[in-house]
Design a protein around this motif. Structure first.
Motif, mmCIF file in Angstrom:
data_model
loop_
_atom_site.group_PDB
_atom_site.id
_atom_site.type_symbol
_atom_site.label_atom_id
_atom_site.label_comp_id
_atom_site.label_asym_id
_atom_site.label_seq_id
_atom_site.Cartn_x
_atom_site.Cartn_y
_atom_site.Cartn_z
ATOM 1 N N SER A 146 34.719 41.525 43.501
ATOM 2 C CA SER A 146 34.602 40.171 42.100
ATOM 3 C C SER A 146 33.749 38.630 42.530
ATOM 4 N N TRP A 147 33.389 38.745 41.832
ATOM 5 C CA TRP A 147 31.740 38.157 41.844
ATOM 6 C C TRP A 147 31.803 37.205 40.522
ATOM 7 N N ALA A 148 31.792 35.335 40.390
ATOM 8 C CA ALA A 148 31.384 34.823 39.317
ATOM 9 C C ALA A 148 30.126 35.041 38.758
ATOM 10 N N ILE A 149 29.285 35.585 39.305
ATOM 11 C CA ILE A 149 28.159 35.518 39.970
ATOM 12 C C ILE A 149 27.354 33.684 39.593
ATOM 13 N N SER A 150 27.102 33.192 39.105
ATOM 14 C CA SER A 150 27.124 31.836 38.961
ATOM 15 C C SER A 150 27.398 31.088 37.953
ATOM 16 N N SER A 151 28.868 30.633 38.100
ATOM 17 C CA SER A 151 29.982 29.961 37.482
ATOM 18 C C SER A 151 29.418 29.250 36.002
ATOM 19 N N GLY A 152 28.578 28.405 36.638
ATOM 20 C CA GLY A 152 27.508 27.234 35.823
ATOM 21 C C GLY A 152 27.172 27.580 34.709
ATOM 22 N N TRP A 153 26.554 28.125 35.091
ATOM 23 C CA TRP A 153 25.407 29.611 34.115
ATOM 24 C C TRP A 153 26.513 30.001 33.105
ATOM 25 N N ILE A 154 27.586 31.243 33.581
ATOM 26 C CA ILE A 154 28.171 31.216 32.996
ATOM 27 C C ILE A 154 28.752 30.368 31.658
ATOM 28 N N SER A 155 29.208 29.300 32.290
ATOM 29 C CA SER A 155 29.834 28.630 31.477
ATOM 30 C C SER A 155 28.985 27.930 30.060
ATOM 31 N N TYR A 156 28.036 27.727 30.718
ATOM 32 C CA TYR A 156 26.958 27.262 29.870
ATOM 33 C C TYR A 156 26.605 27.797 28.486
ATOM 34 N N VAL A 157 26.326 29.138 29.076
ATOM 35 C CA VAL A 157 26.916 30.600 27.728
ATOM 36 C C VAL A 157 27.628 30.137 26.742
ATOM 37 N N ASN A 158 28.823 30.293 27.196
ATOM 38 C CA ASN A 158 30.089 30.249 26.948
ATOM 39 C C ASN A 158 30.336 29.223 25.944
ATOM 40 N N ASN A 159 30.243 27.922 26.434
ATOM 41 C CA ASN A 159 30.173 27.068 25.687
ATOM 42 C C ASN A 159 29.474 26.062 24.815
ATOM 43 N N ASN A 160 28.166 26.647 25.521
ATOM 44 C CA ASN A 160 27.303 25.812 24.632
ATOM 45 C C ASN A 160 25.974 26.567 23.856
ATOM 46 N N VAL A 161 25.839 27.574 23.732
ATOM 47 C CA VAL A 161 24.323 28.086 23.376
ATOM 48 C C VAL A 161 24.984 28.717 22.300
ATOM 49 N N SER A 162 24.595 28.914 21.271
ATOM 50 C CA SER A 162 25.124 28.136 19.582
ATOM 51 C C SER A 162 25.306 29.928 19.365
ATOM 52 N N ASP A 163 24.565 31.263 20.059
ATOM 53 C CA ASP A 163 24.735 32.474 19.659
ATOM 54 C C ASP A 163 25.196 33.223 20.906
ATOM 55 N N GLY A 164 25.476 32.765 21.961
ATOM 56 C CA GLY A 164 25.894 32.871 23.450
ATOM 57 C C GLY A 164 26.726 33.700 22.941
ATOM 58 N N LYS A 165 26.846 35.130 24.151
ATOM 59 C CA LYS A 165 28.136 36.024 24.260
ATOM 60 C C LYS A 165 27.598 36.233 25.969
ATOM 61 N N VAL A 166 28.552 36.727 26.435
ATOM 62 C CA VAL A 166 29.026 37.264 27.228
ATOM 63 C C VAL A 166 30.312 38.655 27.452
ATOM 64 N N SER A 167 28.975 40.193 28.195
ATOM 65 C CA SER A 167 30.068 41.032 27.460
ATOM 66 C C SER A 167 29.657 41.767 28.427
ATOM 67 N N THR A 168 31.093 42.771 29.256
ATOM 68 C CA THR A 168 31.255 43.663 30.233
ATOM 69 C C THR A 168 31.055 45.122 29.356
ATOM 70 N N SER A 169 30.804 45.462 30.282
ATOM 71 C CA SER A 169 30.824 47.968 29.926
ATOM 72 C C SER A 169 31.450 47.864 31.312
ATOM 73 N N GLY A 170 31.416 49.291 31.175
ATOM 74 C CA GLY A 170 31.603 50.509 32.045
ATOM 75 C C GLY A 170 33.223 50.162 32.985
ATOM 76 N N GLY A 171 34.277 49.441 32.638
ATOM 77 C CA GLY A 171 35.604 48.818 33.065
ATOM 78 C C GLY A 171 35.747 47.148 33.721
ATOM 79 N N VAL A 172 34.073 47.045 33.717
ATOM 80 C CA VAL A 172 34.637 46.094 34.039
ATOM 81 C C VAL A 172 35.212 45.005 33.546
ATOM 82 N N LYS A 173 36.149 43.913 34.203
ATOM 83 C CA LYS A 173 36.934 43.621 33.923
ATOM 84 C C LYS A 173 36.632 42.144 34.053
#
Length: 537
Positions: free
Chosen positions: A35-62
Motif C-alpha cells: 500500500s503506497w501513495a507514491i507521492s500524494s502531492g504529485w498525484i493530487s496535482y495531476v488529479n486536480n490541476n492538469v487539464s488532461d491529467g489522468k491516473v490509471s491502474t491496471s493488473g488489479g491495483v486498487k
C-alpha cells in the motif's frame, strides 16, 4: 473365554469400529499486499490541476484513499522472516501535459536486506527495473501473524535513479516520499481489473450554452445585487445526491461553480459572490439533470461618501511566495509595473488614489497595472486598477481587475488569457493595522490581507482564506473632514469579506494551497514539461 483385543502402543485399536479424531488444518496465510501513495502531492496535482491529467491502474491495483494497493505476486521470504524479495502485481500510469508527462510504475518489489533496511524497485516504462527508493524498516512498525509479516509506516527515501527516472531530477535524491506499508504472505489472485481517474481540471473543461437555458425555478436571497455581493441560490428537482451541478451567470456566460451537489431530496444550494458584471439584468442558473434560473439586477457599486479623499497611496506586495516563484530558477520570470503603478522592493505601489469616505462606508480608487510573466510566456497574469471598499473601521475589500492564462493549458499550447474584471480579491483586516493620524492624513500600516472566494477561484493554487502580503494604505481627506470620524462605524456596504481559515493542500496552477508539499508537486509537473520539451528540441 472371550478373546481380548489388545491396545497397540501407537494408539490404534485393532477393532475397526473405534472412531478416530481428525488432525486440525493448518491456518492459511493471508494474502500479501503493498500500500503506497507514491507521492500524494504529485498525484493530487495531476488529479486536480492538469487539464488532461489522468491516473490509471491496471493488473488489479486498487485505490484506498490516496494509496494504491498492489497484490502480492511472488516472494522468496519465509514469514515471520521478511528477508528476501517480494514482488507485487499491477501498475500505475500517471499522464498529463499532452503526454509530456507519462510515467508507468509496474510490479513494484521490496527486497528486505535485514530488520532495518530494504530496497524498493519497480519496472518503469522505458527505463527497465530500477532502484527507486530505500526503506527504513527500523523506523516502521512490524507485526507477524500466521504465515505473514507486516510493516506499516515505512519511511521512503528517493534514490538518485528514482529522482532521475521517475521525477526527472526535480525531486532530489534523499527526498522523503509518502510512507508505505507492506505485507508478505500468500500470493494474491491475478486480476486484469483496471481503473482510470480523469483530473478535476479535465472534468471542469465544460463549455456552458451561450444563452441561459432557464429563467425560472431558482430562488435567490436577493434579486437586486452589487458586484462582489454574496447571495444564496437554491432549487429543487435534481436527482437525489446529484453531483457537479453547474452555476452559471449570464449575459455572457460566466461559470461560478461546477461542483454543487444536491441533497437526498434533490435540493441544491449555492452561496457565492457576484463577479464583475455590467449594471442591468442578468440571469443566474443552475444546470444539471434539470435547468433552473432567476433574473437578477446588478446595480452600480460606486460608493459616494461625504468626505473627499484628495490623495491616497496603496503599498502591497501581492504575495512574496508567488513573487519568489516567478523570479526563481523554475519560472525564470519577472514582473513589470506600469500605467501609474510602481515597484520598490518588496512592494508594488499605487499612488495618486482618490475617492470618498463617510462614517459608514467609503471607496478609494487607484490606477495602474502589474504584469507577471514566466515559463517563456506560459505564465501570464495581470492585475489592474485596485480599489478599496471600506466596511466600517474594521474591514475592507480590495477589488481589482484580473486576467491570466491557465498554465497547464499554456504548456500544452492552448493557453488563452481570460479577463475577470472587478474581482473582490482579498479582505483587509483594518482593525489589526497600525493606525496613525497626522492632520488630515490617515496611515494604516501592516494591514493583514486574506484571499477571498472569487480570488481563489481565479488564482487556484491558493485556497480561500490564504494569507497574502500585508498592505499599507495612506489617504488624505479634504479640509473640514474629521479623520477620526471618517469610516468609524460598521459599514452597510454589500461587499462581503467572508474570510475562512487558510486551507493548505494541493497545488493548483503554479503553487498549491500554500503548502510546501503541494508546491513541490506543482513545480514537478512544470519541470516535467520543460525538461522533456528541451530534450525533444
Amino acid at each position: 473365554y472371550e478373546t481380548f483385543t489388545p491396545l497397540n502402543f501407537d494408539g490404534d485399536y485393532s477393532n475397526p469400529t473405534k472412531p478416530t479424531t481428525p488432525k486440525p488444518e493448518k491456518p492459511k496465510a493471508g494474502a500479501g499486499s503493498l500500500s503506497w501513495a507514491i507521492s500524494s502531492g504529485w498525484i493530487s496535482y495531476v488529479n486536480n490541476n492538469v487539464s488532461d491529467g489522468k491516473v490509471s491502474t491496471s493488473g488489479g491495483v486498487k485505490r484506498s484513499g490516496s494509496d494504491f494497493i498492489f497484490g502480492q505476486k511472488s516472494t522468496t521470504a519465509k514469514p515471520p522472516s521478511a528477508v528476501g524479495t517480494t514482488t507485487y502485481r499491477g501498475s500505475v500510469n500517471v499522464y498529463g501535459h499532452s503526454g509530456v508527462m507519462n510515467v508507468t510504475i509496474n510490479e513494484p518489489a521490496i527486497r528486505v536486506i535485514n530488520d532495518s533496511r530494504a530496497e524498493l524497485t519497480a519496472s518503469v516504462a522505458g527505463k527497465g527495473r530500477i532502484h527507486i527508493a530505500n526503506l527504513n524498516l527500523a523506523a516502521a512498525t512490524k507485526s507477524a501473524n500466521t504465515g505473514t509479516v507486516k510493516y506499516t509506516g515505512v519511511p521512503v527515501t528517493l534514490t538518485a535513479r528514482g529522482a532521475s527516472d521517475v521525477f526527472e531530477d526535480f525531486y532530489p535524491a534523499g527526498k522523503s516520499l509518502d510512507r508505505l506499508s507492506f505485507t508478505i504472505g500468500a500470493n494474491a489472485k491475478a486480476s486484469n481489473e483496471s481503473s482510470s481517474s480523469t483530473s478535476a481540471a479535465a472534468a471542469k473543461d465544460w463549455t456552458p450554452p451561450a444563452e441561459p437555458p432557464a429563467t425560472e425555478g431558482l430562488d435567490v436571497s436577493e434579486d437586486e445585487v452589487k458586484v462582489g455581493q454574496t447571495i444564496t441560490a437554491t432549487a429543487g428537482g435534481f436527482v437525489p445526491g446529484e453531483k457537479n451541478i453547474k452555476v452559471v451567470v449570464y449575459s455572457e456566460p460566466i461559470i461560478l461553480s461546477q461542483d454543487v451537489q444536491a441533497d437526498a431530496n434533490g435540493r441544491a444550494s449555492w452561496t457565492g459572490q457576484i463577479p464583475g458584471l455590467e449594471p442591468g439584468e442578468h440571469t443566474l442558473t443552475f444546470q444539471g439533470s434539470t435547468n433552473v434560473g432567476a433574473v437578477i439586477t446588478v446595480v452600480g457599486d460606486e460608493i459616494v461618501g461625504k468626505c473627499e479623499v484628495t490623495d491616497a497611496t496603496l503599498k502591497w506586495g501581492f504575495k512574496e511566495q508567488f513573487r519568489s516563484y516567478v523570479s526563481g530558477m523554475i519560472a525564470r520570470g519577472d514582473w513589470e509595473a506600469y500605467d501609474g503603478a510602481q515597484y520598490e522592493t518588496p512592494e508594488f505601489i499605487w499612488p495618486s488614489g482618490d475617492g470618498s469616505v463617510d462614517t459608514k462606508q467609503g471607496q478609494i480608487n487607484f490606477n495602474g497595472s502589474v504584469d507577471f510573466n514566466g515559463h517563456s510566456g506560459a505564465l501570464d497574469m495581470t492585475i489592474d486598477d485596485p480599489k478599496i471598499i471600506f466596511e466600517g473601521s474594521d474591514n475592507a475589500t480590495l477589488v481589482l481587475d484580473y486576467a491570466a492564462s491557465d498554465i497547464s493549458e499554456a504548456i500544452a499550447g492552448k493557453g488563452v488569457k481570460t479577463a475577470s474584471p472587478q474581482t473582490p480579491f482579498v479582505s483587509m483586516e483594518l482593525s489589526a493595522a497600525k493606525r496613525t493620524v497626522d492632520g488630515n492624513t490617515v496611515t494604516l500600516a501592516n494591514i493583514p490581507t486574506r484571499l477571498l472566494g472569487p480570488g481563489a477561484a481565479l488564482l487556484t493554487q491558493y485556497g480561500e482564506g490564504e494569507r497574502f502580503d500585508d498592505a499599507t494604505l495612506v489617504y488624505t481627506l479634504a479640509e473640514g473632514c474629521d479623520p477620526e470620524a471618517a469610516v468609524s462605524e460598521k459599514a452597510t456596504t454589500s461587499i462581503s469579506k467572508k474570510v475562512l481559515p487558510a486551507k493548505g493542500g494541493v497545488p493548483v496552477f503554479w503553487i498549491a494551497g500554500g503548502t510546501i508539499a503541494a508546491l513541490l508537486a506543482l513545480i514537478a509537473g512544470i519541470m516535467w514539461a520543460i525538461r522533456r520539451r528541451m530534450v525533444r528540441a
